[in-house]
Every structure is written in C-alpha cells, then in structure tokens.
Design an enzyme around this catalytic site. Sequence first.
Site, mmCIF file in Angstrom:
data_model
loop_
_atom_site.group_PDB
_atom_site.id
_atom_site.type_symbol
_atom_site.label_atom_id
_atom_site.label_comp_id
_atom_site.label_asym_id
_atom_site.label_seq_id
_atom_site.Cartn_x
_atom_site.Cartn_y
_atom_site.Cartn_z
ATOM 1 N N GLU A 1 -1.624 -16.460 -7.739
ATOM 2 C CA GLU A 1 -2.000 -17.826 -8.223
ATOM 3 C C GLU A 1 -3.320 -18.293 -7.479
ATOM 4 O O GLU A 1 -4.245 -18.859 -8.016
ATOM 5 C CB GLU A 1 -0.890 -18.844 -8.305
ATOM 6 C CG GLU A 1 0.296 -18.249 -9.008
ATOM 7 C CD GLU A 1 0.088 -17.959 -10.320
ATOM 8 O OE1 GLU A 1 -0.746 -18.263 -10.799
ATOM 9 O OE2 GLU A 1 1.072 -17.040 -10.866
ATOM 10 N N GLY B 1 6.536 -17.101 -14.130
ATOM 11 C CA GLY B 1 6.672 -17.035 -12.707
ATOM 12 C C GLY B 1 5.778 -17.985 -11.930
ATOM 13 O O GLY B 1 6.555 -18.770 -11.107
ATOM 14 N N ASN C 1 -2.960 -23.858 -11.915
ATOM 15 C CA ASN C 1 -3.520 -25.117 -12.248
ATOM 16 C C ASN C 1 -4.203 -25.787 -10.966
ATOM 17 O O ASN C 1 -3.907 -25.556 -9.851
ATOM 18 C CB ASN C 1 -2.497 -26.550 -12.391
ATOM 19 C CG ASN C 1 -1.333 -26.007 -13.071
ATOM 20 O OD1 ASN C 1 -1.400 -25.648 -14.464
ATOM 21 N ND2 ASN C 1 -0.184 -25.972 -12.539
HETATM 22 N N1 ARG Z 1 -1.422 -18.080 -15.954
HETATM 23 C C1 ARG Z 1 0.044 -17.836 -15.497
HETATM 24 C C2 ARG Z 1 -0.272 -16.642 -14.282
HETATM 25 O O1 ARG Z 1 -0.085 -15.477 -14.603
HETATM 26 C C3 ARG Z 1 1.046 -17.606 -16.516
HETATM 27 C C4 ARG Z 1 1.354 -18.669 -17.429
HETATM 28 C C5 ARG Z 1 1.869 -18.288 -18.761
HETATM 29 N N2 ARG Z 1 2.719 -19.338 -19.339
HETATM 30 C C6 ARG Z 1 3.042 -19.059 -20.654
HETATM 31 N N3 ARG Z 1 3.726 -20.076 -20.754
HETATM 32 N N4 ARG Z 1 2.416 -18.295 -21.345
HETATM 33 O O2 ARG Z 1 -0.288 -16.758 -13.374
HETATM 34 ZN ZN ZN Z 2 -1.980 -14.918 -13.616
#
Ligand code: ARG
Ligand code: ZN
Length: 889
Positions: A300, A263, A267
């Site tokens: 995010e 989604g 970063n």
């Molecule tokens: N940290 C991200 C979120 O939940 C998800 C990213 C996961 N990406 C992956 N390729 N496993 O907002």
């Molecule tokens: Zn997350």
Amino acid sequence: MREGTAPLIRREDYTAPAFWIRTVDLTFDLDPAKTLVINKMAVERNPDQPGASLRLDGEDINLTRVLVDGEPVSFRVENQQLVLDNLPDQPFALEIRTTCAPGKNTQLSGLYTSGGGFFTQCEALGFRRITYFLDRPDVMSVYKVTLKADKLKYPVLLSNGNLVEQGAIDADRHYAVWEDPHPKPCYLFALVAADLVSREQRVRTRLGKEHLLQIFVRAGDLDKTEHAMQSLMASISWDEIRFGLSLDLERFMIVAVSDFNMGAMENKGLNIFNTKFVLANPATATDVDFGNVESVVAHEYFHNWTGNRVTCRDWFQLSLKEGLTVFRDQQFSQDMAGSASARAVKRIEDVRTLRQLQFPEDAGPMAHPVRPDSYMAIDNFYTATVYEKGAEVVRMMHTLVGEAGFAEGMKLYFQRHDGHAVTCDDFAQAIADANPESELTKRLDQFKHWYTQAGTPRVQARGSYSAEHKTYTLHLSQNCAPTAGQPAKLPFVIPVAMGLVAHDGRNLNLHLEGEALPIGTDTVLVLSEPEQTFTFVHVPVEPVPSLLRGFSAPVVLQAELGDDALFTLLTHDKDPFNRWEAAQRLALRRLLQAVSGHGPAELDPRFIQALRGVLRNAELDAAFKELVLTLPSEAYVAEQLDTVDPQRIHTARESLKLQLAKALHEDWIWAWEQHNDCGAYSPDPVSSGRRALANLALSMLCLDGATRHNPIWTGKAFQRFKDANNMTDRLGALGALVNSHADLAPDALSRFHEQFRDEPLVIDKWFTLQAAAPEKDGKVFARAKALMQHPDFTLRTPNRARSLLMALCQMNPAAFHRPDAAGYVFWADRVIEIDSINPQLAARLARALDHWRRLAEPYRTAAREALGRVMAKPDLSDDVREIVTRALQ
Ligand code: ARG
Ligand code: ZN
C-alpha cells in the site's frame, strides 16, 4: 443495490471524459442512519466534446439538490446517472446534495460503519455510493473535506492530506477540515470517523524532510502495531534507496478496520487496512501473518507512487498499478529476508501462490488477459491474473533489462507520467525506451502479448548431448491453449534463465555456439519463436539442464526429465528454486501415479532417501527444508489432470503423506528435537523457518501416532499447544492435533477458543483450522456446517465468513466435493444468502466451482445443478451473475 442487468464494459470503448472536475469541496454530516453530503465542484468542459451532457454516476444515494453556479437547474436521473444538459462552456460551480445510510451499507463499498465507526472503501466504484461524480480514474481533482460528527462517539476525524482546521461545533459535535494538495482520482478518497487510538512515529527521510507516521486502531489493539510501523519505516527507506522515490506527504496514516472486503487500500495519505494485514503480535499472529503484514504495508505504501502519483487511465489498466506494485512488494520482502537462501524461500512461496491461484484461473472460465478486454463487474477482476501474473510480467521486463536498466525505466516512467492517468502500454514503453539496446526493446510489441493474451504458455524442452563434439543442443518450443474469445495465440517472449548441471554436481560453464567466450554458469535464453534451438559448445560431460531458474517466466515447463536427472538437480543445482522444483516434480510424479492407480502405491526408497538427505543436510536452511518436504497441494495435483476426482486425489496424497511420516519417523523426531526451541520470539526468516520445520515434524509425528493409536506424540503436541510462547507454535501444535484427528483435538480446540475469545483474528483461525482439516468420513464437512450456528459466526464480517466458507469450499476439496452433493448445496445456499448482503464477497465464494467442467462424475452433474440454482436467484448481483454466467458458458 445495483440491478443485475449491467452490460459488458469494453476496453475498446474508452473515451475521454466530457468534463473535468478540478476541485472538490466535500462536507459530511455524519450519522449512521442518514448522512448528509454536500459536494461542491469546480467543473470544466473538455473542449474536445462541445455540447456533451454531464453524466455523473450515483448508486444507493438520495439526491436532494443540484445547483449550477448557485442556481437550481433541471436534471434527470437515469440508469444510476445524474444527467445535466446544456451546461456552459466556461468553467462552472456545481453543487450536489445527497444523503446516504452508512449503517445499512452491508456491501462495505462507499461509506459504511464498522464497530461503531465510519469508514470508506472507494476502489473501484465506491465513490458513487457517496456522492454523484465522474467515478472514473482519469478524472483527477484536488480535495478539501470537512467532517462533522458526534464528539464522544467519533473523537478521531480523518481524511486525505493535511489537517488544516478542527474544533467544536456545539457541546456534542465537532469538526475537522482536511486538504489534500495532490490531485487524485475519486477512488483514492477516504474518510474515517471513529473512536481510535494511534501509534505515532516521526521520521526524517533522505531528502531531510520530517514526516509523521500514524497507525490508528481500536484501544485494545495498540500492542499489535509495532510490526506494521517497522514495516512502514522499512518500506519508506527501501523505496528511496531502490528507486529514489520519497514520501510526498507530511503525514502518512494507516487505519485498521475489521469489516473490509479486501486486504487493504492505498487511499492517498490515509491507507485503510483489513485488521488482518496490520495487527500482529507474537501472542496472536503467526509467522505467516507477520510476513503478510510486512508485505501488505509495503504494497500500500508503494502504491503512493505506483498507483497514486501515476494512476490508471481506466480499470482495464488495473495491472499497471497492481502488477507493478506486487512486483515491488515482492522485491522488498526478498530484500528484507536478507540471505540468498531466505530470498529463494520467498520466491518459492510466491511461485506456489501463482501456481495455486493464477494457473487454475488461466485455465478456467474466468481466464482473462493481464489487461482484460471486458467486464461486467470490475471488482471481479481484482484477480490473481491482474496481481500475481501482472507482477510476473513486470519481473520478466526486469530480467530482460537488468536491475539498473529497470531503475532507469522507472525514472523515465515518472518523468513522463507523474500526475497523470496512463496505460500499461505507457509503462512498457518507458521501460523499453530507457533501455534501447535490450531484448525487451527489440521485441516490445511481441512482449506485450503478455498483456493481451490469456492462458498459461507451455514450454517444451528437449536436449541432446554429443559426446563426440562435446556439444549440448537444447530445443525449446512454446504453445498456449485457447481461452474464451482467443482461439489462437501468438508466441510470447519468454526469458528462460538456465544452467547446465553435471551428474557429479558441477554447475558447468556455459559457452554458446558462435560466441567468443563462455558466459559463466547461468544465463538467460530468450525464447520468442514457436521453436528455437540453442547449442552449447565445450560441454565436457552429458549435463542435466536446469531450466527456468528462479521461475523466470510464468509458464508450465515440460522438460521430461527422468528421475535420475531430477535427483541430480535436487542435490546439486546452484539455483535453490530449481532444487525445490526438482523435489516437487519427483513428488508430483509419484502422486499422479497413485491417483491414476498406475504404478506403485508405495514410495520408492530412493525418493525417501533423497528427502531424508535434504532434511538432514546441515548446509540447508530449515525454511527451505520445510518447503521441499511438503507435498504438492491437492489443488496443484488437480491442475495436472484432465478429469479431476477430488476424493481420489485426497486419498492418494494422504497415503503418500502417511508413508513419509512413517518412513522418516526417526528423522522427524530428529527435526523436531533440533528445531523446536527457538528461544524468544522473533519473526525473522531463520527462526520462522525453524518453527515451520518443527511444526511440520510435529504434524508428521502426530499423523503417524494417530494411525497406530500411539498417544506419545499427540500428548507432546498437546503439551506444546499449552506451553507455546507464540501463536505460530501454538497453532502449529493445535493443527497437528486437529489434522491428525487426535482424541485430544476437541479439548484443545475449546481451550483455544476460551483463551482467545476476545481476539477476532484468532477466532478466524479457529474456524479455518476446523473447516480446512483433512476430511475423514465426512466429519469435517459436518463440523464446518455446524459451525455456521456458532454464536461467533456471522456472514456480515468478510474475514469471519471467509474463515469458514473459503476454508471449506476453496481450501478443502475433499470435504467440499462430496458424492452426495451436500457440499454444493451448502455452497449455493451461502452464495445466495451472502449475495443479498455483500455481492463482492458472494462473487469470491462463487468462484469455488470455476472448475466444475473438469470434475469426474457424479461431481460434475451435481456442481452444474448448484450453479444453475445460483443463477436462478431473483435479483442476483452483477458480481455473482458474471462469475456464474462465465462458468456455465
Ligand atoms: N487497491 C487495493 C490493493 O490492491 C485493492 C482494493 C480493491 N478493492 C475492491 N473492492 N475491488 O491494494
Ligand atoms: Zn494494490
């Protein structure tokens, strides 16, 4: 490419890193065919591990040089690691040069190209595809990043933190230097180099600091960024007000990219989003899309504290940041919804998702605890369990300590752990320590079974009323079925929010035996033993128990209430969630009867009358009505059965749906007429609820019309399809035509394609609508298969691949599970094909057969064969291997 021989990685094997990387100075010379990466690090030995070698992870990159304190040293590369022995005990400088080929990176992990620009995705293990590094979240470093690229093709150069310098290199190339003052794990690194435009907004936060917010998109998409910007500003204020957490960066950027595995990604200071979760305007996005954008932008953004400032020690702790951040975004969306009724609607939607995705996961071969114990490919554990069930676990803590207590707990969590990489235990401990008198703190060790035990607990409730003593005795018991590796489960701590409702509609005052005073009309019982009894006194009449109000715990409740009791709850419960739940139970009971062939295949007048009562009730919101009048999904029905025949379920559900369409014909007409004009478009809960109900009514009217060859309503739907002033209504009308297999559907579909051919996210909807349509004589499957050949179709863009394949294989059981096995053959071919392009995407699709063991014959045998074919693919990725191995175990 990672070779498919990865061992299982175990939580209990965690050890601290042998070295720390304090600072990272990265220089990128960007070129799609060959990008040069110079990585200069300040490295320090962990004094606890004297003499240890430094092992840096790397994948799909070419190493050209290694210098320690400026001097070449000897090294070896083994098992995708660069190994350096005999390193000094004093801090030293390590320089590594590598090259990679972003243009060939079809996995979309690491540095890749999309639409002519460069983008990165590093969580979980993408950074090692950029440079050799200690690719683990407990190694946190301060980054400086220099980007060099062609000026014309890549006018925008972004990385984390603050822009400190930029300029021309020569006539063609330019550069930019970014510094991020916050130490971070490498999974939060990001860069973007592309031809983008931005919407900008300056805001002043409560602390009085000024910030620049920017949303970067392709030139044609600027008119789709307003909603995301509004959502971002609302998220910033909400986190300040609710938790006292402020934005800690001068600049906060969001970038939209159309090729993305998940989604969005949090970063530091440079969130990168799948276009689907950032772009929205009324002409191209539905109400559901607007809601998703709001919640993903918030999610995010909230990660900036829950994830980035305090991060995970290791990937087993993923729910530390994901469960907590999902909980936060759900609370935010509820607050944004406003009214009590709109909040309940959001809660119902979240619970529906949990039941549809997480409960089956917990009952299948991929069952794992919220904090898993082992994995082969961590990307397979970005699951409904880690996210949605993890959020429920946080929500239960919130229930047990109260809203203010939870806020205190969060405060303590940041006091203790800001700037560190920690565990789920650390989080639970902080919430408990801030609330020493709470039920959570009294039973913290037991509460943490929610983190360690997989499976959905079942709670059984039995009540008895004594007219003589005016007491009501509620007996609750719990149990949880075994899951792989966990044959016996210990009891959970289960908060059961509840009340008692009299048949005449009163919500009764609750007075627990032994307590001095009554406690109002709702309370939270804490079930922590295998069995417990609660006695209420001064109960004037026999009540109906309303249990698990607001869905206070992620359990299956078996309350064995008769129809009478459920009708009472549906009409009178003060808790809107349980009113909806009562209707679902009534409908489910009838669906299961129809599936099994026991009991009448015709809906009883009383049920129909009750639904009519809800539909016509002037006090209820349209959004709520739409939820009550929607039958439980085929997947949810399947969940209730030991042996699943997808075709029988489909036939039964379609038949009941048609009966509702016919029996409530006049009411649907009324609902359509009362709700179909919402005026100027706004995505607020009231108008989106009205649209949802109007669209449901229209689809019911078309369904009925199509069976009688009466063209009136399909004609109206076609007209609405053409006239609609927003995508929700246009797609609603198109769906009514397609789902009723109306004669006008093909014409409408081709007009729609023509009109939106330049809007990829809308074309995704066009594919999905066709592949997810109710199956009829195999036509939907045939159509979906044929759509693979459509010029707009590609397996390389995850959104497009999902729009067709997930719609068919995950969302459309009756089209997918065919007696001739053609669905499974098609599935296996696609999994194998995609695996060579993008293993993460292939692994998601691979999960469509998780539940093959519960299928009836001939499906079961055929599904097993298909799984075997996938397993036999040479060079199968770890990602798909893990899914298929578990399924076949
Ligand atoms: N940290 C991200 C979120 O939940 C998800 C990213 C996961 N990406 C992956 N390729 N496993 O907002
Ligand atoms: Zn997350």
